[in-house]
Design a protein around this motif. Sequence first.
Motif, short mmCIF file in Angstrom:
data_model
loop_
_atom_site.label_atom_id
_atom_site.label_comp_id
_atom_site.label_asym_id
_atom_site.label_seq_id
_atom_site.Cartn_x
_atom_site.Cartn_y
_atom_site.Cartn_z
N GLN B 460 0.80 -1.22 0.00
CA GLN B 460 0.00 0.00 0.00
C GLN B 460 0.84 1.28 0.00
O GLN B 460 0.58 2.18 -0.79
CB GLN B 460 -0.99 -0.03 1.17
CG GLN B 460 -2.13 0.95 1.02
CD GLN B 460 -2.80 0.86 -0.33
OE1 GLN B 460 -2.85 -0.21 -0.93
NE2 GLN B 460 -3.26 1.96 -0.87
N TRP B 463 2.17 1.49 -3.58
CA TRP B 463 1.09 1.73 -4.54
C TRP B 463 0.59 3.17 -4.46
O TRP B 463 0.35 3.81 -5.48
CB TRP B 463 -0.07 0.75 -4.29
CG TRP B 463 0.16 -0.63 -4.84
CD1 TRP B 463 1.16 -1.05 -5.66
CD2 TRP B 463 -0.67 -1.80 -4.60
NE1 TRP B 463 1.01 -2.38 -5.94
CE2 TRP B 463 -0.09 -2.87 -5.32
CE3 TRP B 463 -1.83 -2.03 -3.86
CZ2 TRP B 463 -0.65 -4.15 -5.32
CZ3 TRP B 463 -2.38 -3.31 -3.86
CH2 TRP B 463 -1.80 -4.36 -4.58
N ASN B 464 0.42 3.64 -3.23
CA ASN B 464 -0.10 5.01 -3.07
C ASN B 464 0.84 6.03 -3.69
O ASN B 464 0.40 7.11 -4.12
CB ASN B 464 -0.35 5.33 -1.60
CG ASN B 464 -1.65 4.73 -1.10
OD1 ASN B 464 -2.44 4.21 -1.90
ND2 ASN B 464 -1.89 4.78 0.20
N GLY B 466 2.53 5.38 -6.38
CA GLY B 466 2.68 5.02 -7.80
C GLY B 466 3.88 4.12 -8.05
O GLY B 466 4.41 4.07 -9.16
N LEU B 467 4.31 3.39 -7.02
CA LEU B 467 5.45 2.47 -7.16
C LEU B 467 4.96 1.04 -6.99
O LEU B 467 3.89 0.79 -6.46
CB LEU B 467 6.51 2.78 -6.08
CG LEU B 467 7.11 4.19 -6.09
CD1 LEU B 467 7.93 4.42 -4.83
CD2 LEU B 467 7.95 4.40 -7.34
N ASP B 468 5.78 0.09 -7.43
CA ASP B 468 5.46 -1.32 -7.23
C ASP B 468 6.73 -2.13 -7.51
O ASP B 468 7.75 -1.57 -7.92
CB ASP B 468 4.32 -1.76 -8.16
CG ASP B 468 3.73 -3.11 -7.75
OD1 ASP B 468 3.65 -3.38 -6.54
OD2 ASP B 468 3.37 -3.89 -8.64
N VAL B 515 11.90 -1.57 -4.65
CA VAL B 515 11.62 -0.65 -5.77
C VAL B 515 12.84 -0.71 -6.68
O VAL B 515 13.98 -0.60 -6.20
CB VAL B 515 11.40 0.81 -5.27
CG1 VAL B 515 11.47 1.79 -6.45
CG2 VAL B 515 10.03 0.94 -4.59
N TYR B 516 12.59 -0.88 -7.97
CA TYR B 516 13.69 -1.04 -8.93
C TYR B 516 13.57 0.02 -10.01
O TYR B 516 12.55 0.10 -10.69
CB TYR B 516 13.67 -2.45 -9.53
CG TYR B 516 13.66 -3.49 -8.44
CD1 TYR B 516 14.85 -3.89 -7.84
CD2 TYR B 516 12.45 -3.99 -7.94
CE1 TYR B 516 14.84 -4.78 -6.78
CE2 TYR B 516 12.44 -4.88 -6.87
CZ TYR B 516 13.64 -5.28 -6.29
OH TYR B 516 13.63 -6.15 -5.24
#
Lengths: 602, 602
Positions: B460, B463-464, B466-468, B515-516
């Motif tokens: 979360q 995602w909030n 804008g990352l994944d 995060v990449y």
Amino acid sequence: MDTVSKINRLRDHMKEVGVDVALIPTSDCHNSEYAAPCFKLREYLSGFTGSAGTLIVGMDEAVLYTDGRYFIQAARELEGSGIELMKSGTDGVPKIRDYLKKVCPAGKTLYFDTSLFTAEKGLEMAEDHPGAGSVDLDIGQIWPERPALDFKPVFILGEQYSGMSISDKLTKIRAKMSDANADAHVLSSLDDIAWILNLRGNDIEYCPLFYSYLIILRDEAYLYANIDDDAIKDHLKGSGVTLCNYEDFFDDLDNSTIIGTGCRVLLDKKEISYRIYSSLDRIGAKMIFKSNPSKLMKAVKNPVEADNIRKAHIIDAIAMIKFEKWLHESIRDDIPLTELSVASKLSGLRSEAGSYVSDSFETICAFNDNAAIVHYSADADSDTVIRTPGILLVDSGGHYLEGTTDITRTYALFSDKNRPEWSDKFKHDYTLVAISMLRLMNCRFKKGTRGSALDAIARQPLWNAGLDFDHGTGHGVGYLLNVHEGPNRISFRSSGVSDDAVFEAGMVTSDEPGVYVEGRYGIRIENLILCVEDENNDFGSFLSFEPLTMVPLDLNAIDTSIMSDEDIKALNSYHEMVYETISPYLDINTGEYLRKATERIS
Amino acid sequence: MDTVSKINRLRDHMKEVGVDVALIPTSDCHNSEYAAPCFKLREYLSGFTGSAGTLIVGMDEAVLYTDGRYFIQAARELEGSGIELMKSGTDGVPKIRDYLKKVCPAGKTLYFDTSLFTAEKGLEMAEDHPGAGSVDLDIGQIWPERPALDFKPVFILGEQYSGMSISDKLTKIRAKMSDANADAHVLSSLDDIAWILNLRGNDIEYCPLFYSYLIILRDEAYLYANIDDDAIKDHLKGSGVTLCNYEDFFDDLDNSTIIGTGCRVLLDKKEISYRIYSSLDRIGAKMIFKSNPSKLMKAVKNPVEADNIRKAHIIDAIAMIKFEKWLHESIRDDIPLTELSVASKLSGLRSEAGSYVSDSFETICAFNDNAAIVHYSADADSDTVIRTPGILLVDSGGHYLEGTTDITRTYALFSDKNRPEWSDKFKHDYTLVAISMLRLMNCRFKKGTRGSALDAIARQPLWNAGLDFDHGTGHGVGYLLNVHEGPNRISFRSSGVSDDAVFEAGMVTSDEPGVYVEGRYGIRIENLILCVEDENNDFGSFLSFEPLTMVPLDLNAIDTSIMSDEDIKALNSYHEMVYETISPYLDINTGEYLRKATERIS
């Protein structure tokens, strides 16, 4: 006649026809969640009035299975009936299937009405109990007062509301039939049929549906429904749909009138009845089991529907805010209120809208400990006077031509002066429920996420505090159809379930966490949220939710000391949006009420 | 010989024996995640060194399927090979099954080694391609340098480590066999066999397993393994296990030596090979498909194992903290470092522990943009010099007699003086990853929750923003077995998957969000967490996680301005626990280093 006598009469009849165990579900022939009165045999026999439950009557014992929403209510309603309550899903309670195997072993005869069970369940039953369903009970004998099925008028939902013609819908469905290499598609689910044909009815209380079956062939379609209206006949004819009598459906199936041997029929074995399955099996049709294509299509609202739904929520918010103002003023002025009078007032305010069709379900207006019964509904016996200090939970909704609403608000009816000793604990729980609702509403997530994977976002604040609630966090909502409508839902318990839908932009879902403290109070806060496209970047495509419900949360119940800055910001932003969206439609006094109700907190 | 020539030689041989399409997976005959060198045909032929991938070679085209972890690496390694990269799970890429149907329609001959595919996959293949697998390739001809299968010594894992005798394990498994009404149970999964027999080996790099098959009958058991050690023979004999030669397994199956016609055999079709399935099918055994009972048993660590695992993490933390101190001092003193030299130092520090067995996988030591390749491993060609300012990701672990560790830390190798221009963005991403890891580690949840329903708690915060990240958040970890070991995992993509396990107290899982940013850096922070019983109250029974990994997060990379008070508190609490747990085992200088590394932030 009391429940004990009714069960005895049933047992006498069972002996007469040679049935050992009778299985009586809560359903109609269309797998509807709610049913017309003539289908309410389970309620008639058991006295349990909840919307979900299964009665199993043997010669020596009778049990009623129901789920967490109804444990408290069922215990109360079954008292003295001799029927044992089976709490589904709790430790030590066997599954219905296992219970039936125990009480109805080989050699015993099981009764069940094949038209009231889905093909999937019926096949399970046939496997466990060969020959089950072959002996019928005479319902007239065990339920002499049974009403007849009453077909109400049907009306056309114009394209300004539906956003898509019947022909376009049939074309999309036929494309799916073609993908599955199917010649025919049989539907019995009333919401699918109403959606496909842009028709609505009123055969089931709170559900603008009409009893019907639909057969879609590659070039034709047959609607089995009792409609006597030329405009509707033209509406159907223009789209290649032939109208037949509802009562002729099974004859036409059994006589291969429309579907013949070898015909490849697409159907959903979780929707159609075992009776339909058995007929098609007998005539040698080749069945292709798939979810009804219309199920996902109608869940993903088109832009016209989405715009209408936004309007429906403005209309609904106007009624709700007027209601809240009235409620607080009545309390202040010591006007006597009861659960039923409050619910009636709210219904009246909703019905003032020109496009109001009906309430979307029976309002739950529950005071203090009554609200701890998750799906409590007041009746003349239980109707409770609303006093302060106290807590009032109101879960209600409307069907409008512009769509369906469903909202829950919980009101803290106390002031600093008459602050009850449990108010701190209540405010703590209420605030966590508000945080839960807001966090889910404001979350962003990757495309491909299922509802079961989102539930923890809502539950986390509660779980961390050792709290939880015994129902799903969210259900899909139809467009002037069923207020509970899949395949979208939000429940961690759906994880691993095959129809736990992947979220798509256009789906409308409820967001309704709660906390229920038996004997004290129930809290639930529910908004409807629309799934929308969000950012698309190097990390993938994201979705998020747009709030549809535009009604403030009770600030009197909020404890800001347990909210993070982000949670406070989220509540303020929501309230700002509510005020900006709704205030232009309100008179000065109601607008002033809303301004205060949406004041910034810090 | 280059890849192009190897593929050409393969095609010549395919023509010779009449094969149109060859399907070459990454697997051994035991469905192992990692395989002994003699099974690495896919790597030999394609040049792609990743741990997951499927090579499909036709006469005109050759493709390699791999997943998100390896997209960047595979693209680099396949350059110039003529093999097209197929990015599994991305838009427009057909599933392997659909691709095979296209390139190998009816009439064409598909080669696959039936011993390298599970029964489930083999059955699918047999359905899609009747007759597939019947023509064999001569592996010696396409891989002349193929090494032989090398059986290393096996050792006994004492009960002070395993916490349960072979006899007790067999009794528990036989109870499950009895529940399923099975006479026999066939296992080929090396981790299950090693766990059941309290034996460990060394046949696969980084996996203390030994190549073997096991047949469990109601009163006897047969182990097929090449073990020449009297102590082990006695250890087995005492528990009623007969030792046979590994090479005799298929002869014994085909000749019904142990399992005869009509015998009811429990096996997992997702684990045993299609070759085993075919043999049992041929002799007329009745197969009962179920997950190996030992799979869940070994995932739920017993109290002895759990205590040992805590110790293993203390031993591992001592090595990690010494390593971190050395790393920072080397950087400060301008000592030349490369990815390989750093990885080698860490491995050396781990091996100082008396109970060290081996590293639990090949250390990922990846500098700057190399770390954006999720499962990068440095080799002599790619080995990169570590400079400041820069970011270093180290993912490593050890196998100890006390259990298996797996930890990732990402280090910000810059100071206020040599602060790179991207440092704010990096700190933002790093802090969110830390928040994600901590929130999952600290969450509480209801019993009955599956891993797929927990993933959103970790994702979360990302995602909030804008990352994944393109991999699971958590995998189960074995006890001195496989570092990736189900059925427990944490991934929202597992929702709807039948083996998405319900969490149970005793399960060890990784918690490793990341995060990449391609071309720039990769961030991953990984702790192992032990599922434990939590509160049991009116709202139900809860579970939570106990942190196992005891190593600080790099505070130099933290941006407190985007952390909530609760997140800051969570990091401080974790660091306090790390200091209190590990500092007693450290010398004064290392202790002082740890004190600074775990200083409170605000």
